[in-house]
Design an enzyme around this catalytic site. Structure first.
Site, PDB file in Angstrom:
ATOM      1  NE  ARG A   1      -6.609  -4.101  14.340  1.00 52.85           N
ATOM      2  CZ  ARG A   1      -7.508  -4.816  13.658  1.00 52.85           C
ATOM      3  NH1 ARG A   1      -7.655  -4.660  12.359  1.00 52.85           N
ATOM      4  NH2 ARG A   1      -8.280  -5.675  14.284  1.00 52.85           N
TER       5      ARG A   1
ATOM      6  CD  GLU B   1      -9.288  -5.577   9.373  1.00 51.15           C
ATOM      7  OE1 GLU B   1      -9.987  -5.968   8.406  1.00 51.15           O
ATOM      8  OE2 GLU B   1      -9.029  -6.297  10.339  1.00 51.15           O
TER       9      GLU B   1
ATOM     10  CG  ASN C   1     -11.880  -3.822  10.988  1.00 54.20           C
ATOM     11  OD1 ASN C   1     -11.145  -2.951  11.452  1.00 54.20           O
ATOM     12  ND2 ASN C   1     -11.718  -5.108  11.248  1.00 54.20           N
TER      13      ASN C   1
ATOM     14  CG  HIS D   1      -7.735 -10.677  13.525  1.00 54.56           C
ATOM     15  ND1 HIS D   1      -7.525  -9.354  13.189  1.00 54.56           N
ATOM     16  CD2 HIS D   1      -8.377 -11.216  12.473  1.00 54.56           C
ATOM     17  CE1 HIS D   1      -8.014  -9.117  11.974  1.00 54.56           C
ATOM     18  NE2 HIS D   1      -8.530 -10.235  11.520  1.00 54.56           N
TER      19      HIS D   1
ATOM     20  CE1 TYR E   1     -11.274  -4.653   4.027  1.00 53.45           C
ATOM     21  CE2 TYR E   1     -12.423  -4.812   6.138  1.00 53.45           C
ATOM     22  CZ  TYR E   1     -11.262  -4.951   5.374  1.00 53.45           C
ATOM     23  OH  TYR E   1     -10.105  -5.375   5.977  1.00 53.45           O
TER      24      TYR E   1
ATOM     25  CD  GLU F   1     -14.003  -7.574  10.627  1.00 52.98           C
ATOM     26  OE1 GLU F   1     -14.233  -8.712  10.195  1.00 52.98           O
ATOM     27  OE2 GLU F   1     -13.726  -6.612   9.899  1.00 52.98           O
TER      28      GLU F   1
END
Ligand code: PNW
Length: 452
Positions: A81, A358, A298, A125, A300, A170
């Protein structure tokens, strides 16, 4: 829907990949006619970036991509990606196309193809052309129009090389963190009304990305948004805490996934923002809510949530000071995040296909010693998260792929080069690449399709 049991390998068509983004690895910040991006500018404002680091050289991927794809291929990576730098294609955001920018990505895709790696391309991005920021950036509706033209150009140009498209990366990070908190470029601190308008413009840009792929993507093209949802994890996996976590999740994600799914802003959202509600024009939500093929997430970290002890729908739990985390202050280690976020998106919004676009962790000190980097902390992070991805699939959550962030240590935005997220170490002085222990671990996971 693929069905697996808790002990079987990942589905045979499950996508394992790695991710990165143009501004973070390419360097070549002004090569071949590229225009200035808001991050090029932001990096030059004193105190904005750790150590005063700039994006000028980064991993020099602009000149070394063929070697980098060779390294990826040697680790067994088949899906990558990446993002396209808008200021390479349109140096002043709008106006004339820069043919050298298009040519760079044609050469890059040719190299990927030679190495047997499939591209998953993010249109935006965060590297907005500075010229557009000078006209208001994401606070201005004209930026949406410029994005629509950029998306048309890029999808048309690369429809033969790219089949999987991601519109935006995001939304919260390039709106809220950039225009309200001033942490990310362009580093502004605007009112709630202005920030809510940036969300709305981002949603419109997403819609244009979907439209562009439908119009010009060609046969087999697919498109989705990558969102960094606010994730809740039930403190205990009881029905009461699960319901509470789900109610929290629905509330926190009302303005992005809630709006897309609901084909408009929910009354609860409008009540919350009151006079600061964004201006919406007729037809906006027809564009914003165009059907997509998948949702990118994404993941985390997460917030722990439980049923309110005074009878409230939910209650977020404050983490103790010594709760384990990576070196990024926001990155508390909560592997169940990657189980619950896709499950809630599936249950609340009905997404039939979800990709983790991600997942990873950042640390400061990761020295090369005797030719190796023993990042067992990252190996553990990946292992714990991949186990939760597997558990989710076994429970029927439609997760079709996982992209690790990141392939190589890179420019970690305001944290500069100090914060390393790569499974490949980059020596930013010499540009020598050294795969870390976690890279060899992930290579085995991809090869055997099993969490080892
Ligand atoms: C993502 N938070 O950013 C981005 O997509 C990447 O470009 C970035 O390098 C990576 O995660 C690691 O930071 C995030 O504050 C930035 O919760 C901040 C947050 C989350 C994701």
């Amino acid at each position: 829907m693929k069905s697996i049991t808790y002990s079987s390998p990942f589905p045979s068509d499950f996508v394992f990949g790695v991710a990165a983004a143009s501004a973070q690895i390419e360097g070549g910040a002004f090569a071949d006619g590229k225009g200035e991006s808001i991050w090029d500018r932001f990096a030059r404002s004193p105190g904005a970036i750790h150590g005063g680091d700039t994006l000028d050289v980064a991993c020099d991927h602009y000149h070394r991509f063929d070697e980098d794809f060779g390294l990826m291929a040697s680790l067994g990576v088949k899906h990558y990606r990446l993002s396209i730098a808008w200021p390479r294609i349109y140096p002043s955001g709008d106006g004339d196309v820069n043919p050298a920018g298009l040519d760079f990505y044609h050469r890059l895709f040719a190299s990927m193809s030679k190495h047997g790696i499939k591209p998953w391309v993010t249109l935006f991005h965060w590297d907005l052309p500075q010229a557009l920021e000078d006209q208001g950036g994401w606070t201005a509706r004209s930026t949406v129009d410029a994005f629509a033209r950029y998306a048309d150009t890029v999808v048309k140009a690369f429809s033969g090389e790219v089949k999987d498209w991601i519109t935006l990366n995001e939304i919260r990070c390039f709106t809220l963190l950039a225009y309200a908190y001033g942490l990310k470029a362009p580093g502004r601190k605007e009112s709630a009304a202005v920030v809510n308008q940036t969300y709305h413009h981002a949603l419109l840009a997403h819609g244009h990305g979907v439209r562009a792929v439908r119009m010009f993507g060609g046969e087999g093209a697919r498109v989705g948004l990558t969102d960094n949802v606010d994730v809740s994890v039930p403190v205990t996996e009881t029905p009461a805490d699960i319901a509470a976590a789900k109610a929290w999740f629905a509330d926190k994600n009302l303005h992005i996934l809630g709006a897309i799914h609901g084909k408009g802003y929910a009354q609860a959202y409008l009540d919350r923002v009151g006079a600061d509600a964004p201006l919406v024009e007729a037809g906006d939500f027809e564009l914003i809510s165009l059907p997509t093929d998948f949702l990118g997430l994404n993941i985390y970290t997460a917030t722990y949530v439980r049923a309110g002890r005074q009878g409230e729908a939910y209650e977020a739990v404050q983490l103790p000071a010594n709760y384990p985390r990576a070196d990024s202050s926001w990155l508390n280690l909560v592997p169940q995040a990657i189980y619950w976020a896709p499950r809630m998106c599936h249950e609340l919004y009905g997404y039939p296909s979800i990709y983790i676009t991600e997942n990873g962790c950042g640390y400061n000190e990761e020295p090369v010693v005797n030719g190796e980097v023993v990042d067992l902390h990252r190996r553990d992070y990946l292992r714990n998260h991949l186990r939760e991805v597997h558990r989710a699939i076994a429970d029927g959550v439609p997760i079709d792929g996982y992209f690790l962030w990141s392939f190589i240590d890179n420019f970690e935005w305001e944290d500069g080069y100090q914060r390393r997220f790569g499974i490949v170490h980059c020596d930013f002085q010499t540009q020598v690449r050294t795969p870390k222990l976690s890279a060899y671990y992930y290579a085995d996971v991809m090869r055997l399709r099993t969490v080892l």
